[in-house]
Design an enzyme around this catalytic site. Sequence first.
Site, PDB file in Angstrom:
ATOM      1  N   GLU A   1      37.506  33.072  42.714  1.00  0.00           N
ATOM      2  CA  GLU A   1      36.592  32.526  43.777  1.00  0.00           C
ATOM      3  C   GLU A   1      36.730  33.996  44.826  1.00  0.00           C
ATOM      4  O   GLU A   1      38.060  34.217  45.063  1.00  0.00           O
ATOM      5  CB  GLU A   1      36.472  31.342  45.011  1.00  0.00           C
ATOM      6  CG  GLU A   1      35.462  30.423  44.980  1.00  0.00           C
ATOM      7  CD  GLU A   1      36.538  29.523  44.178  1.00  0.00           C
ATOM      8  OE1 GLU A   1      36.562  28.406  43.597  1.00  0.00           O
ATOM      9  OE2 GLU A   1      38.249  29.589  44.394  1.00  0.00           O
ATOM     10  N   THR A   2      36.157  34.806  45.248  1.00  0.00           N
ATOM     11  CA  THR A   2      35.827  35.918  46.298  1.00  0.00           C
ATOM     12  C   THR A   2      35.088  35.661  47.732  1.00  0.00           C
ATOM     13  O   THR A   2      34.172  34.802  47.641  1.00  0.00           O
ATOM     14  CB  THR A   2      35.279  36.896  46.067  1.00  0.00           C
ATOM     15  OG1 THR A   2      36.571  37.656  44.880  1.00  0.00           O
ATOM     16  CG2 THR A   2      35.333  38.431  46.894  1.00  0.00           C
TER      17      THR A   2
END
Length: 274
Positions: free
Chosen positions: A45-46
């Site tokens: 995830e970002t």
Amino acid sequence: MPKFTQIDVFTDELTLGNPLAVVHDADRLADERLAAFARWTNLSETTFLLPPSDPAADYRVRIFTPGGELPFAGHPTLGSARAWLAAGGVPKAGHLVQECGAGLVRVRRDEQDRLAFAAPPLRRSGPVDDADLAVVKRGLHLADADVLGAAWADNGPGWVALLLRDAATVLAIEPDFAALGRFKVGVAGEQPAGAETAFEVRAFSDTVEDPVTGSLNAALGQWLIGDGIAPESYVAAQGTRLGRRGRVHVRRDGEDVWVGGDTVVGIRGEVDLW
């Protein structure tokens, strides 16, 4: 240029948890730019921090995987909170309030000064039907005797959760991602007496194993504590097969299940996205 922070979540030592990329002041960036950067980081995830639209929130976060956007995820919640605080953010109240696709999520510091979030309500719970469970067991090469229980544990990502007979069974899994198909699966098994942690956990999603997974551990806590399988407070290990040392602290406090862990700031800087 917006500030950039990379956080290692659910560990007290850099490189042993689950990394998260955080872009600050991202309100000037188009959706296509957010998605492209998430694909480029290639992390699970970002996140992108923006001003809140709800006056009760301290900030708003958008959570992207390389394949798309999520309404909620656990390690991005803790990592984003740590990045926001490290950048000088000051909560409006005694605890921090994060706005995300799933609504408002409370984040606090526990007695050991770890960040912890209140698990959001499950979007789907209850038993897994026999046909779906058969697919999941086949994809994880599990025999009927290996599985003590199964439940939907969906708080955003869409987890199917299995309780296995022990931690050794969890660690022995060799997943067949093609056979799992659309299912995102989390498994937990009780550790032997005297172990440092209560459960060993693994998470399989989108052709990869996730190192340490806050959303899954939140849903597992709601299920296992709610059904009297787990104690009111426990620590789960995750990431062992990947060479990580994730530690997830789960505790029921009144009506809430809180999920916490240590967070380490690994990288600070700027990112040229404008």
